[in-house]
Design a protein around this motif. Structure first.
Motif, PDB file in Angstrom:
ATOM      1  N   TRP A 271       0.839  -1.207   0.000  1.00 53.28           N
ATOM      2  CA  TRP A 271       0.000   0.000   0.000  1.00 53.28           C
ATOM      3  C   TRP A 271       0.864   1.243   0.000  1.00 53.28           C
ATOM      4  CZ3 TRP A 271      -0.506   4.241   3.121  1.00 53.28           C
ATOM      5  CH2 TRP A 271      -1.656   5.024   2.929  1.00 53.28           C
ATOM      6  N   PRO A 272       0.436   2.308  -0.724  1.00 54.44           N
ATOM      7  CA  PRO A 272      -0.697   2.386  -1.654  1.00 54.44           C
ATOM      8  C   PRO A 272      -0.301   1.857  -3.031  1.00 54.44           C
ATOM      9  CG  PRO A 272       0.338   4.533  -1.452  1.00 54.44           C
ATOM     10  CD  PRO A 272       1.070   3.625  -0.507  1.00 54.44           C
ATOM     11  N   ASP A 274      -2.216   2.411  -5.870  1.00 55.02           N
ATOM     12  CA  ASP A 274      -2.917   3.141  -6.935  1.00 55.02           C
ATOM     13  C   ASP A 274      -2.245   4.466  -7.246  1.00 55.02           C
ATOM     14  OD1 ASP A 274      -3.508   4.294  -4.514  1.00 55.02           O
ATOM     15  OD2 ASP A 274      -5.652   4.534  -4.907  1.00 55.02           O
ATOM     16  N   SER A 275      -0.923   4.494  -7.091  1.00 57.21           N
ATOM     17  CA  SER A 275      -0.158   5.709  -7.332  1.00 57.21           C
ATOM     18  C   SER A 275       0.906   5.443  -8.386  1.00 57.21           C
ATOM     19  CB  SER A 275       0.491   6.183  -6.024  1.00 57.21           C
ATOM     20  OG  SER A 275       1.460   7.174  -6.257  1.00 57.21           O
ATOM     21  N   VAL A 276       1.458   6.516  -8.946  1.00 56.42           N
ATOM     22  CA  VAL A 276       2.556   6.356  -9.896  1.00 56.42           C
ATOM     23  C   VAL A 276       3.812   5.880  -9.181  1.00 56.42           C
ATOM     24  CG1 VAL A 276       1.670   8.067 -11.508  1.00 56.42           C
ATOM     25  CG2 VAL A 276       3.153   8.811  -9.646  1.00 56.42           C
ATOM     26  N   LEU A 277       3.855   6.096  -7.876  1.00 52.43           N
ATOM     27  CA  LEU A 277       4.976   5.621  -7.068  1.00 52.43           C
ATOM     28  C   LEU A 277       4.688   4.205  -6.579  1.00 52.43           C
ATOM     29  CD1 LEU A 277       5.599   8.839  -4.932  1.00 52.43           C
ATOM     30  CD2 LEU A 277       6.835   8.099  -6.988  1.00 52.43           C
ATOM     31  N   ASP A 306      -6.396  -0.044  -4.179  1.00 50.94           N
ATOM     32  CA  ASP A 306      -5.273   0.703  -3.618  1.00 50.94           C
ATOM     33  C   ASP A 306      -4.363  -0.186  -2.774  1.00 50.94           C
ATOM     34  OD1 ASP A 306      -7.209   0.350  -1.663  1.00 50.94           O
ATOM     35  OD2 ASP A 306      -6.815   2.270  -0.682  1.00 50.94           O
TER      36      ASP A 306
END
Length: 317
Positions: A271-272, A274-277, A306
């Protein structure tokens, strides 16, 4: 030479000052972790940074060595050794020998992100990995038909669906018992039992409250889960906790084993997602009792969630 010495001394002082501030922060973090001050307090949010603090401490130790700062360098080294002692077991296999003919169970858990997870991607994973038991958190009623339409009903006809309670269980194997867990948790946890070669393996789909919302509720949830620990039990889901949290360590001390750490796969952030990272912390786990052993673990990023899906293949000993 005399002209450049003062700027160099000033630069060295700035570097040493910055290192001292960093080491003070690391020392405070390790104190919280060592004393369990994160249990049910706001400090629970910072303990997740322990693995990153080890990297930072190593960098500071090198800088101090280059600068010739012996005493600060020695302090950095001591702090680094403490962190290595804590973290090293997660990267070393427990070496449990599993008989070749031991029955196997393939399990997985995914936080559906309020039903946002791509149903076809999830079902494709279940089919490809021949998952026996699937725990799903944050699965609202309206998301259930989409999973069935994608093929989950055929793959996993047995289910204990409690979307109003926040966690559900799907299974390829029949349940001999199922229902809400008799524990005082914020959201009712869902449980089910399957028969594997005459042994009753009990599953608990876990989703605790989150510590940044109310650390007291989060602490109570993790404490209540200790009663579910058993030799043939499997707790899987979104624990909202890492292995550095005192309450998570207490849960493991009740007789459970983290599948990733058992195999030496100690770095598996979920987690997370759902990010570009990339993900930064592992909040999702598969824990099992001493009557089982982990054979393989994996993680998978699915569109719409996510959290990363966590998979584990377990053998009955």
């Amino acid at each position: 030479m005399a002209v450049t010495d003062p700027p160099r001394r000033r630069a060295r002082s700035v570097v040493l000052g910055a290192c001292a501030v960093v080491l003070a922060g690391v020392a405070a973090l390790l104190l919280v972790r060592a004393t369990g001050l994160d249990a049910g307090t706001v400090f629970s949010a910072v303990v997740v940074g322990v693995p990153y603090a080890a990297v930072v401490t190593a960098v500071v130790a090198v800088v101090l060595a280059v600068a010739g700062a012996r005493w600060p360098g020695g302090i950095a080294l001591v702090l680094l050794v403490v962190q290595v002692v804590w973290l090293a077991p997660r990267f070393t296999s427990d070496g449990v020998e599993v008989p070749a003919d031991a029955p196997r169970l393939r399990v997985a858990t995914i936080n559906a992100h309020l039903g946002g997870v791509d149903p076809r991607a999830l079902v494709d994973f279940v089919r490809a990995e021949r998952v026996d038991v699937l725990a799903v958190e944050e699965l609202p009623p309206e998301a259930i038909p989409a999973l069935d339409d994608a093929g989950l009903r055929e793959l996993m006809p047995h289910r204990e669906l409690r979307p109003r309670d926040d966690s559900s269980l799907y299974s390829r194997l029949p349940f001999t018992a199922s229902g809400p867990l008799a524990a005082p948790t914020t959201w009712p946890q869902t449980t089910a039992t399957v028969d594997v070669n005459g042994r009753a393996v009990r599953f608990v789909a876990v989703h605790t409250y989150y510590p940044t919302g109310d650390p007291g509720l989060w602490a109570a949830d993790l404490t209540a889960l200790r009663a579910s620990a058993g030799e043939d039990s499997v707790l899987l889901g979104d624990f909202n906790a890492t292995l550095d949290h005192a309450l998570m360590r207490d849960l493991l001390s009740a007789g459970l084993v983290d599948a990733h750490a058992e195999l030496g796969n100690g770095w598996a952030p979920t987690w997370p997602a759902d990010s570009v990272l990339p993900p930064v912390v592992q909040l999702d786990h598969v824990l099992h009792g001493r009557g089982l052993a982990a054979v393989r673990t994996d993680e998978r990023t699915l569109p719409g969630s996510d959290h990363r899906l966590v998979f584990a293949e377990l053998a009955l000993l």
